[in-house]
Design a protein around this motif. Structure first.
Motif, PDB file in Angstrom:
ATOM      1  N   ALA A 302      57.611  58.440  36.802  1.00  0.00           N
ATOM      2  CA  ALA A 302      58.357  59.207  35.809  1.00  0.00           C
ATOM      3  C   ALA A 302      59.631  59.780  36.412  1.00  0.00           C
ATOM      4  O   ALA A 302      60.699  59.765  35.788  1.00  0.00           O
ATOM      5  N   LEU A 303      59.551  60.284  37.640  1.00  0.00           N
ATOM      6  CA  LEU A 303      60.737  60.837  38.280  1.00  0.00           C
ATOM      7  C   LEU A 303      61.788  59.764  38.496  1.00  0.00           C
ATOM      8  O   LEU A 303      62.946  59.914  38.093  1.00  0.00           O
ATOM      9  N   TYR A 304      61.387  58.669  39.124  1.00  0.00           N
ATOM     10  CA  TYR A 304      62.356  57.644  39.510  1.00  0.00           C
ATOM     11  C   TYR A 304      62.718  56.696  38.372  1.00  0.00           C
ATOM     12  O   TYR A 304      63.823  56.149  38.346  1.00  0.00           O
ATOM     13  N   ARG A 316      66.404  48.086  46.974  1.00  0.00           N
ATOM     14  CA  ARG A 316      65.091  47.949  47.602  1.00  0.00           C
ATOM     15  C   ARG A 316      64.117  48.988  47.075  1.00  0.00           C
ATOM     16  O   ARG A 316      62.917  48.731  46.916  1.00  0.00           O
ATOM     17  N   MET A 317      64.635  50.175  46.778  1.00  0.00           N
ATOM     18  CA  MET A 317      63.757  51.217  46.262  1.00  0.00           C
ATOM     19  C   MET A 317      63.253  50.878  44.856  1.00  0.00           C
ATOM     20  O   MET A 317      62.099  51.136  44.509  1.00  0.00           O
ATOM     21  N   ARG A 318      64.110  50.267  44.050  1.00  0.00           N
ATOM     22  CA  ARG A 318      63.674  49.826  42.718  1.00  0.00           C
ATOM     23  C   ARG A 318      62.568  48.791  42.847  1.00  0.00           C
ATOM     24  O   ARG A 318      61.601  48.789  42.090  1.00  0.00           O
ATOM     25  N   PRO A 477      55.008  58.370  47.887  1.00  0.00           N
ATOM     26  CA  PRO A 477      54.669  57.330  46.913  1.00  0.00           C
ATOM     27  C   PRO A 477      55.265  55.961  47.236  1.00  0.00           C
ATOM     28  O   PRO A 477      54.806  54.953  46.713  1.00  0.00           O
ATOM     29  N   LEU A 478      56.299  55.927  48.117  1.00  0.00           N
ATOM     30  CA  LEU A 478      57.001  54.679  48.418  1.00  0.00           C
ATOM     31  C   LEU A 478      57.296  54.620  49.909  1.00  0.00           C
ATOM     32  O   LEU A 478      57.413  55.661  50.563  1.00  0.00           O
ATOM     33  N   GLY A 483      56.348  61.811  51.226  1.00  0.00           N
ATOM     34  CA  GLY A 483      56.333  63.266  51.101  1.00  0.00           C
ATOM     35  C   GLY A 483      57.217  63.705  49.962  1.00  0.00           C
ATOM     36  O   GLY A 483      57.519  62.928  49.050  1.00  0.00           O
ATOM     37  N   PRO A 484      57.667  64.950  49.998  1.00  0.00           N
ATOM     38  CA  PRO A 484      58.393  65.496  48.845  1.00  0.00           C
ATOM     39  C   PRO A 484      59.849  65.067  48.742  1.00  0.00           C
ATOM     40  O   PRO A 484      60.438  65.181  47.666  1.00  0.00           O
ATOM     41  N   ARG A 485      60.458  64.600  49.828  1.00  0.00           N
ATOM     42  CA  ARG A 485      61.890  64.306  49.790  1.00  0.00           C
ATOM     43  C   ARG A 485      62.177  63.049  48.975  1.00  0.00           C
ATOM     44  O   ARG A 485      61.377  62.124  48.917  1.00  0.00           O
ATOM     45  N   THR A 486      63.346  63.040  48.365  1.00  0.00           N
ATOM     46  CA  THR A 486      63.798  61.938  47.512  1.00  0.00           C
ATOM     47  C   THR A 486      65.180  61.494  47.988  1.00  0.00           C
ATOM     48  O   THR A 486      65.756  62.110  48.884  1.00  0.00           O
ATOM     49  N   PRO A 487      65.754  60.445  47.393  1.00  0.00           N
ATOM     50  CA  PRO A 487      67.108  60.035  47.785  1.00  0.00           C
ATOM     51  C   PRO A 487      68.194  61.016  47.357  1.00  0.00           C
ATOM     52  O   PRO A 487      69.353  60.863  47.746  1.00  0.00           O
ATOM     53  N   VAL A 488      67.815  62.015  46.575  1.00  0.00           N
ATOM     54  CA  VAL A 488      68.782  62.967  46.027  1.00  0.00           C
ATOM     55  C   VAL A 488      68.632  64.307  46.734  1.00  0.00           C
ATOM     56  O   VAL A 488      67.529  64.868  46.805  1.00  0.00           O
TER      57      VAL A 488
END
Length: 539
Positions: A302-304, A316-318, A477-478, A483-488
């Protein structure tokens, strides 16, 4: 917070330090931690009430039913919940006379149970198989030695340097390697190495099936070990008065520090400018700006896949996101009974949780059905005797209870769920003759019902994604985002989709909040830089 009858409306907030999207236990924990640090925090929840998958209701007059999670051993040992001191905000725990039991089959009139005193449990196991009592006490003694460093390693952000270092100091290098090997084992092999008899093995096997890891798969023993030891250590406690009591304590805790919890507020979009989260938009087209961070207690897909702009995700993340795997769908049947469950084995009368429907071979067949797309004829299931654990749940002499089991991945239609629910009824009748005649009320929560009540429970998946090794630790998740960090920058995943994953412990929200606070420190720039470097290497 908004009352249940309030219609969605503009909050009039304008700008805040942080928005937490979702008021499940992880989101509420994150809000309390940030508010304690002096941040101006608002929690926006889509549903009419907070709690996510920690809620209860009176489905039948006079009977309190936990709608999702019910027993919370991890909550009582969680560093997050302990640090929040929820007991000072009204939370009380109730425990049954025995944590859980597991009959070997429908004809078993002497089912094994875990009692509060380890010596009593061990004596019963020794009676069943010579040597198993001593083996049980040896395992419990080891658990009590390593509990704190082990839970620190398990629940805190990855890599768990401090927890592992403390664990090695306690066990020594040789025993640490043996312990690591033990945790890597399939639960079938683990239980065989630890115990000689079928009864003791069943205790671990049933607990391992609280996740979606097949019993013959590496790593399936981890949950079997943890839950079995917690059962002997703290029992399987339930919030007194219903699961919502835990949520209410979390809300009071956050509000006491200044956080605000607003319901019927559906966040539809997270705005990103120059690589940083800057605002959220709601279904009423309100824009709430953030000075510091957005913490998303939502599923990783849902987030991504829904909340972020499409151009945020690199190619690659997609691709990795397309490989995200949900855990198996849940079907839950809730009952109001006019008497306690008439178990064939009287030992189960005092157990809050009962694992029903499978000896070792039957459990393997059940897991094979799930992996091959077959709706099980003879389901393995968890049964919760809530009045047995907490007498406030229903009138004296009655029982509020439930049973839940799983469908194969991808099968979420109501017809399959209803068919499986009928098999749950039949299974209970086989283990407790006369069960059907005691039913005053019955409801079925199908996979899509669960999703409608909590958008994180996609297709009835209650763990935030599979617990199998390919989507745990630094893979959750990927790959590269363990952990909690994202690309943003300023955006953190605070749900069970992040390490350490499912379970009611609040640690996913706690870890996310700690990461957000850490980015405000001078070392935060270095930390973000290292995370960005890792991302570039992996993509």
């Amino acid at each position: 917070m908004n009352s249940e009858n309030d219609a969605p409306r503009h909050t009039g907030l304008g700008t805040v330090d942080a928005v937490v999207v979702g008021a499940g236990p992880n989101g509420l924990t994150a809000a309390a931690v940030l508010a304690d640090a002096g941040w101006d925090v608002v929690v926006l929840e889509e549903q009419p009430m907070p709690g996510g998958a920690v809620r209860s209701a009176e489905l039948f007059p006079g009977f309190t039913t936990d709608l999702f999670s019910a027993f919370h051993p991890l909550a009582t040992v969680s560093p997050a919940f302990r640090s929040l001191d929820l007991g000072s905000y009204g939370l009380r725990w109730s425990r049954s006379a025995a944590a859980f039991g597991h009959p070997s089959g429908p004809e078993d009139d002497d089912a094994v149970v875990v009692r509060p005193d380890p010596d009593e449990t061990a004596s019963d196991l020794e009676r069943r198989c010579a040597g198993d009592g001593k083996a049980w006490l040896t395992l419990v003694e080891q658990w009590m030695r390593i509990r704190e460093p082990f839970l620190q390693a398990l629940l805190r952000p990855f890599p768990p340097v401090r927890g592992v270092a403390s664990l090695v100091r306690e066990l020594g290098s040789g025993e640490s390697l043996r312990f690591a090997r033990l945790l890597a084992l399939p639960v079938l092999r683990m239980s065989e190495e630890l115990f000689g008899g079928a009864s003791a093995r069943l205790l671990m096997l049933g607990n391992a099936m609280h996740t979606d890891v097949p019993p013959d798969a590496p790593g399936s023993g981890v949950m079997g070990y943890i839950l079995t030891m917690l059962a002997q250590d703290v029992g399987f406690p339930a919030p007194t008065g219903g699961a919502s009591a835990l949520t209410e304590a979390l809300v009071r805790r956050g509000e006491s520090a200044g956080a605000r919890v607003l319901c019927r507020q559906n966040v539809t979009h997270i705005e990103v400018e120059k690589g940083r989260a800057t605002a959220v938009r709601t279904a009423t087209d309100e824009r709430i700006r953030v000075r510091r961070a957005v913490l998303a207690d939502v599923s990783a897909p849902a987030l991504y896949g829904q909340l972020l702009p499409a151009d945020v995700l690199e190619g690659r993340m997609r691709s990795d996101l397309r490989g995200f795997q949900w855990d198996t769908p849940v079907v839950k049947v809730n009952y109001a009974l006019d008497r306690p469950i008439p178990w064939r084995s009287q030992s189960l009368a005092g157990a809050g949780t009962v694992h029903v429907g499978a000896d070792t071979r039957a459990m393997v067949r059940w897991a094979a059905d799930l992996e091959t797309g077959v709706v099980p004829e003879s389901p393995f299931m968890l049964v919760g005797q809530m009045t047995t654990a907490d007498p406030s749940r229903s009138p004296v002499g009655t029982e509020s209870c439930w049973a839940y089991t799983h469908l194969p991945r991808g099968i979420v239609d109501d017809a399959s769920a209803d068919r499986l629910a009928e098999r749950v009824d039949a299974q209970l009748e086989a283990y407790a003759p006369g069960f059907g005649h005691s039913i005053l009320g019955r409801t079925v929560q199908r996979p899509l019902d669960l999703q409608a009540a909590d958008a994180n429970l996609v297709g009835g998946a209650v763990n935030g994604g599979t617990a199998q090794i390919q989507q745990q630790l630094f893979f959750r998740p990927l790959p590269g985002f363990g952990g909690p960090r994202t690309p943003v920058d300023g955006l953190f995943l605070a749900s069970a989709g992040a390490h350490p994953g499912g379970g009611v412990h609040g640690m996913c929200g706690w870890n996310a909040a700690r990461a957000a606070l850490g980015d405000e420190k001078p070392s935060g720039t270095l930390r973000r830089g290292l995370h960005g470097l890792t991302r570039r290497i992996l993509t």
